[in-house]
Design a protein around this motif. Structure first.
Motif, PDB file in Angstrom:
ATOM      1  N   ALA A 144       2.345  -6.316 -11.386  1.00  0.00           N
ATOM      2  CA  ALA A 144       2.687  -7.433 -12.256  1.00  0.00           C
ATOM      3  C   ALA A 144       4.163  -7.376 -12.650  1.00  0.00           C
ATOM      4  O   ALA A 144       4.837  -6.354 -12.448  1.00  0.00           O
ATOM      5  CB  ALA A 144       1.812  -7.411 -13.513  1.00  0.00           C
ATOM      6  N   GLU A 145       4.627  -8.474 -13.224  1.00  0.00           N
ATOM      7  CA  GLU A 145       5.992  -8.488 -13.750  1.00  0.00           C
ATOM      8  C   GLU A 145       6.071  -7.482 -14.902  1.00  0.00           C
ATOM      9  O   GLU A 145       5.102  -7.298 -15.650  1.00  0.00           O
ATOM     10  CB  GLU A 145       6.357  -9.879 -14.259  1.00  0.00           C
ATOM     11  N   PRO A 146       7.205  -6.817 -15.071  1.00  0.00           N
ATOM     12  CA  PRO A 146       7.313  -5.796 -16.124  1.00  0.00           C
ATOM     13  C   PRO A 146       7.031  -6.328 -17.519  1.00  0.00           C
ATOM     14  O   PRO A 146       6.466  -5.614 -18.351  1.00  0.00           O
ATOM     15  CB  PRO A 146       8.742  -5.270 -15.977  1.00  0.00           C
ATOM     16  N   ASP A 147       7.393  -7.591 -17.787  1.00  0.00           N
ATOM     17  CA  ASP A 147       7.151  -8.129 -19.125  1.00  0.00           C
ATOM     18  C   ASP A 147       5.678  -8.486 -19.351  1.00  0.00           C
ATOM     19  O   ASP A 147       5.303  -8.905 -20.448  1.00  0.00           O
ATOM     20  CB  ASP A 147       8.054  -9.327 -19.407  1.00  0.00           C
ATOM     21  N   GLN A 148       4.846  -8.309 -18.320  1.00  0.00           N
ATOM     22  CA  GLN A 148       3.418  -8.558 -18.440  1.00  0.00           C
ATOM     23  C   GLN A 148       2.621  -7.274 -18.679  1.00  0.00           C
ATOM     24  O   GLN A 148       1.381  -7.314 -18.731  1.00  0.00           O
ATOM     25  CB  GLN A 148       2.894  -9.258 -17.186  1.00  0.00           C
ATOM     26  N   PHE A 149       3.298  -6.136 -18.793  1.00  0.00           N
ATOM     27  CA  PHE A 149       2.603  -4.858 -18.958  1.00  0.00           C
ATOM     28  C   PHE A 149       1.614  -4.920 -20.120  1.00  0.00           C
ATOM     29  O   PHE A 149       0.428  -4.596 -19.961  1.00  0.00           O
ATOM     30  CB  PHE A 149       3.627  -3.739 -19.185  1.00  0.00           C
TER      31      PHE A 149
ATOM     32  N   THR B  65       7.708   0.778 -13.249  1.00  0.00           N
ATOM     33  CA  THR B  65       8.370   1.517 -12.189  1.00  0.00           C
ATOM     34  C   THR B  65       9.345   0.617 -11.446  1.00  0.00           C
ATOM     35  O   THR B  65       9.456  -0.584 -11.735  1.00  0.00           O
ATOM     36  CB  THR B  65       7.314   2.103 -11.209  1.00  0.00           C
ATOM     37  N   MET B  66      10.063   1.200 -10.509  1.00  0.00           N
ATOM     38  CA  MET B  66      10.946   0.456  -9.613  1.00  0.00           C
ATOM     39  C   MET B  66      10.386   0.611  -8.205  1.00  0.00           C
ATOM     40  O   MET B  66      10.345   1.723  -7.668  1.00  0.00           O
ATOM     41  CB  MET B  66      12.372   1.007  -9.683  1.00  0.00           C
TER      42      MET B  66
ATOM     43  N   ASP C  96      12.551  -3.642  -7.117  1.00  0.00           N
ATOM     44  CA  ASP C  96      12.078  -4.598  -8.112  1.00  0.00           C
ATOM     45  C   ASP C  96      11.383  -3.853  -9.246  1.00  0.00           C
ATOM     46  O   ASP C  96      10.504  -3.019  -8.996  1.00  0.00           O
ATOM     47  CB  ASP C  96      11.076  -5.582  -7.492  1.00  0.00           C
ATOM     48  N   ALA C  97      11.773  -4.152 -10.483  1.00  0.00           N
ATOM     49  CA  ALA C  97      11.068  -3.595 -11.634  1.00  0.00           C
ATOM     50  C   ALA C  97       9.652  -4.164 -11.642  1.00  0.00           C
ATOM     51  O   ALA C  97       9.461  -5.375 -11.504  1.00  0.00           O
ATOM     52  CB  ALA C  97      11.795  -3.952 -12.924  1.00  0.00           C
ATOM     53  N   THR C  98       8.658  -3.295 -11.784  1.00  0.00           N
ATOM     54  CA  THR C  98       7.263  -3.700 -11.623  1.00  0.00           C
ATOM     55  C   THR C  98       6.354  -2.924 -12.568  1.00  0.00           C
ATOM     56  O   THR C  98       6.546  -1.730 -12.776  1.00  0.00           O
ATOM     57  CB  THR C  98       6.791  -3.443 -10.168  1.00  0.00           C
ATOM     58  N   ALA C  99       5.376  -3.617 -13.124  1.00  0.00           N
ATOM     59  CA  ALA C  99       4.298  -2.963 -13.867  1.00  0.00           C
ATOM     60  C   ALA C  99       3.159  -2.693 -12.897  1.00  0.00           C
ATOM     61  O   ALA C  99       2.773  -3.578 -12.129  1.00  0.00           O
ATOM     62  CB  ALA C  99       3.821  -3.841 -15.009  1.00  0.00           C
ATOM     63  N   VAL C 100       2.643  -1.470 -12.882  1.00  0.00           N
ATOM     64  CA  VAL C 100       1.567  -1.084 -11.963  1.00  0.00           C
ATOM     65  C   VAL C 100       0.435  -0.445 -12.746  1.00  0.00           C
ATOM     66  O   VAL C 100       0.654   0.459 -13.551  1.00  0.00           O
ATOM     67  CB  VAL C 100       2.076  -0.087 -10.894  1.00  0.00           C
ATOM     68  N   PHE C 101      -0.765  -0.928 -12.491  1.00  0.00           N
ATOM     69  CA  PHE C 101      -1.975  -0.333 -13.049  1.00  0.00           C
ATOM     70  C   PHE C 101      -2.911   0.048 -11.917  1.00  0.00           C
ATOM     71  O   PHE C 101      -3.040  -0.695 -10.937  1.00  0.00           O
ATOM     72  CB  PHE C 101      -2.707  -1.319 -13.966  1.00  0.00           C
TER      73      PHE C 101
ATOM     74  N   GLY D  40       0.790  -1.218   0.000  1.00  0.00           N
ATOM     75  CA  GLY D  40       0.000   0.000   0.000  1.00  0.00           C
ATOM     76  C   GLY D  40       0.822   1.268   0.000  1.00  0.00           C
ATOM     77  O   GLY D  40       0.545   2.199  -0.731  1.00  0.00           O
ATOM     78  N   ARG D  41       1.847   1.302   0.834  1.00  0.00           N
ATOM     79  CA  ARG D  41       2.662   2.516   0.893  1.00  0.00           C
ATOM     80  C   ARG D  41       3.354   2.764  -0.442  1.00  0.00           C
ATOM     81  O   ARG D  41       3.567   3.897  -0.846  1.00  0.00           O
ATOM     82  CB  ARG D  41       3.675   2.404   2.022  1.00  0.00           C
ATOM     83  N   LYS D  42       3.741   1.691  -1.122  1.00  0.00           N
ATOM     84  CA  LYS D  42       4.413   1.850  -2.404  1.00  0.00           C
ATOM     85  C   LYS D  42       3.471   2.471  -3.431  1.00  0.00           C
ATOM     86  O   LYS D  42       3.867   3.313  -4.220  1.00  0.00           O
ATOM     87  CB  LYS D  42       4.920   0.485  -2.885  1.00  0.00           C
ATOM     88  N   TRP D  43       2.209   2.038  -3.433  1.00  0.00           N
ATOM     89  CA  TRP D  43       1.233   2.646  -4.340  1.00  0.00           C
ATOM     90  C   TRP D  43       1.080   4.122  -4.026  1.00  0.00           C
ATOM     91  O   TRP D  43       1.029   4.959  -4.921  1.00  0.00           O
ATOM     92  CB  TRP D  43      -0.095   1.913  -4.215  1.00  0.00           C
ATOM     93  N   ASN D  44       1.017   4.471  -2.763  1.00  0.00           N
ATOM     94  CA  ASN D  44       0.881   5.874  -2.409  1.00  0.00           C
ATOM     95  C   ASN D  44       2.080   6.683  -2.874  1.00  0.00           C
ATOM     96  O   ASN D  44       1.953   7.848  -3.252  1.00  0.00           O
ATOM     97  CB  ASN D  44       0.699   6.025  -0.893  1.00  0.00           C
TER      98      ASN D  44
END
Length: 239
Positions: free
Chosen positions: A172-177, A198-199, A132-137, A2-6
């Motif tokens: 999600a994993e970055p390659d799943q964007f 994002t990271m 961690d490299a991450t895809a966020v929606f 949660g804090r990371k999303w914020n």
């Protein structure tokens, strides 16, 4: 998470406050992505991802098209993609991604932004291993269960799905964007409040008020640099 999303939301809100700067940064990033592959988002996944990110920041279509046309026109501007890593107050960690046509200038400016605000640059790898490299929606109008079912039907595995502040957040994993985005589009979901590569820090840290004020000043100084595209950190900036 949660804090990371914020933290992502806070970064986006900060950038939204200066539209001319964000437009310029995306124009450069779109131009570079278009030059590195086909200048067509449907044929160049890297370009498509940048264009979709730009839309979440309300970058006008004219600016996106202008950057792509510039790449098609064979403009001879060349940019290097460089990553700098460093530390802020009380051991806070920062990653700075840049696009530059003058490496010496950029390194000097990034180093100064750290040093003048209580931080210091580290060597390559000194910080990034803690991210961690991450895809966020982030999207509204759906529940976490509905999004999970949708992604399961599309045979897509994600790291996490959360409901926060009337939004559903997908990590999600970055390659799943692209796969995640297409799964949403298949049911008519095309608008996102966040669609980012994002990271994300593996662990967030909290600072006392004085240290946080100094840290935020350092982040602002880095983000204001013309060559800086993205700034990531591990500080929980929740009020």
């Amino acid at each position: 998470m949660g804090r990371k999303w914020n933290n992502i939301k806070e970064k986006k809100a900060s950038k939204d406050a200066n539209t001319s700067r964000i437009y310029a940064k995306f124009g450069r990033e779109i131009y570079v992505a278009a030059r590195q592959g086909e200048p067509d988002p449907e044929l160049n996944q890297a370009l498509k991802i940048v264009v979709e990110r730009a839309k979440t920041y309300s970058v006008p279509k004219a600016i996106i098209d202008r950057a792509i046309e510039k790449a098609k026109g064979g403009a001879d501007e060349n940019f290097d993609e460089l990553r700098y890593e460093g530390f802020g107050p009380n051991g806070s960690m920062v990653i700075v991604d840049t696009l530059t046509n003058n490496v010496n200038r950029t390194a000097s400016e990034v180093r100064a932004a750290f040093g003048k605000n209580g931080g210091n640059m580290g060597v390559s790898g000194s910080v990034s291993y803690m991210f961690d490299a991450t895809a966020v929606f982030a999207l509204e109008g759906k529940t976490a269960d509905e999004v999970l079912e949708l992604l399961m039907d599309a045979d897509i595995e994600v790291r996490d799905i959360l409901e926060e502040e009337e939004a559903v957040i997908v990590y999600a994993e970055p390659d799943q964007f692209h796969a995640v985005q297409e799964a949403f589009k298949s049911v008519g979901i095309t608008e996102f409040s966040v669609a980012e590569l994002t990271m994300l820090a593996q662990n967030d840290v909290q600072l006392d008020p004085d240290a946080q004020a100094q840290f935020e000043k350092m982040i602002d100084a880095l983000d204001d640099l013309e060559d800086v595209q993205q700034v990531y950190h591990n500080v929980d900036l929740d009020d």
